[in-house]
Design an enzyme around this catalytic site. Structure first.
Site, PDB file in Angstrom:
ATOM      1  N   TYR A  62       0.851  -1.196   0.000  1.00 25.73           N
ATOM      2  CA  TYR A  62       0.000   0.000   0.000  1.00 25.73           C
ATOM      3  C   TYR A  62       0.885   1.243   0.000  1.00 25.73           C
ATOM      4  CZ  TYR A  62      -3.715   3.194   1.688  1.00 25.73           C
ATOM      5  OH  TYR A  62      -4.602   4.222   1.851  1.00 25.73           O
ATOM      6  N   LYS A  71      -1.518  -1.381  -4.012  1.00 30.04           N
ATOM      7  CA  LYS A  71      -2.563  -0.357  -3.947  1.00 30.04           C
ATOM      8  C   LYS A  71      -1.853   0.979  -4.071  1.00 30.04           C
ATOM      9  CE  LYS A  71      -6.063   1.797  -0.995  1.00 30.04           C
ATOM     10  NZ  LYS A  71      -6.642   1.880   0.364  1.00 30.04           N
TER      11      LYS A  71
END
Length: 294
Positions: free
Chosen positions: A139, A169
């Site tokens: 992330y 992400k």
């Protein structure tokens, strides 16, 4: 496994009661609504879920409740990260059987505050991947962490443990960087490293560029709309929700989405300090904006 993590993932909010405790009745409504209205998977205890303001016991209780309520209907991803590599790896080892039984992946944020170098990011995620019983979604959210993971670093992490890294992400907001990551994934991993938008406002553009989906905040309120944006790369529909998305994040996340969900009658508008509810002005702006959506 990785196919489960494409399309629309909803980053679930954690509803709280007026006394500040997790509101399980409201959480049940949110889970059922996501299943019914088209989310492809759920992300539990991420930033939007306010996990950092919850005790370990509360986090486990909320996760177990979602597991039970979901009852296998959608794949689940668990937010589990931190800025101490040893602490993260210890948690993964301690919860190995539970994670393997219930989750398709771990969403693990770049270490925040201590601002590691690209080499530090590589070693951090490689250490986590080595012990994780399920694949990682890396992330990258430099606006929150203070460090930006470069595409080349993400590719290097993937190559060091391809079976343990599902995707990235990407919430840098930088389409040039996101496009570079998509290109590198295609060139160097045959597209096996998924590139997932972490910004609602860029979902259609990332998909059109060759990305693999969206982990969304806005879909807590409008799962069917954001499913269409993602699956149909519907830039016109995306544009209709542009103001709504900007207002959602005007005073931070998850303040905006909790305002909207409370206005829909789904949850109470309660956050845990240091987060607070939207100002009345932003609440009013969101209420007026929602009237124009369809």
């Amino acid at each position: 496994m990785k196919a489960e993590l494409t399309g629309l993932g909803t980053a679930l909010v954690t509803p709280f009661t007026g006394t500040g405790d997790p509101d399980y009745d409201a959480l049940a409504r949110l889970v059922d609504r996501q299943v019914a209205d088209g989310a492809d998977y759920l992300v539990v205890l991420g930033t939007t879920g306010e996990a950092v303001t919850m005790t370990d016991e509360e986090q486990r209780a909320v996760a177990d409740f979602v597991i039970s309520r979901n009852a296998g209907r959608l794949p689940l991803v668990l937010g589990l990260g931190g800025n101490c590599t040893a602490a993260v790896t210890a948690r993964l080892k301690a919860q190995k059987e539970w994670l393997s039984a219930h989750f398709s992946a771990i969403l693990s944020v770049c270490p925040y505050y201590n601002k590691p170098s690209q080499e530090g990011l590589y070693r951090h995620f490689s250490a986590i991947a080595e012990v994780s019983p399920v694949p990682l979604i890396l992330y990258n959210v430099p606006g929150r962490t203070g460090v930006n993971m470069l595409p080349e670093t993400a590719i290097r992490i993937y190559k060091s443990c391809p079976d343990k890294v599902a995707g990235v992400k990407e919430a840098s907001g930088n389409m040039e960087q996101i496009g570079r990551l998509i290109d590198l994934s295609k060139e160097e991993t045959d597209g096996r490293l998924l590139v997932i938008s972490g910004d609602d406002g860029l979902a259609a553009e990332v998909m059109a560029r060759g990305g693999n989906g969206l982990i969304s905040v806005a879909s807590n309120a409008y799962p069917e709309v954001f499913r269409r944006i993602v699956h149909e790369q519907d830039s016109r529909l995306q544009a209709e929700y542009d103001l709504f998305i900007r207002l959602l994040f005007k005073e931070g996340n998850p303040a905006g989405i909790k305002t909207v969900l409370s206005q829909m009658g789904l949850i109470e508008n309660v956050l845990r300090l240091p987060l607070v509810a939207n100002s009345q002005a932003v609440q009013d702006e969101l209420r007026e904006c929602i009237k124009c959506l369809h």
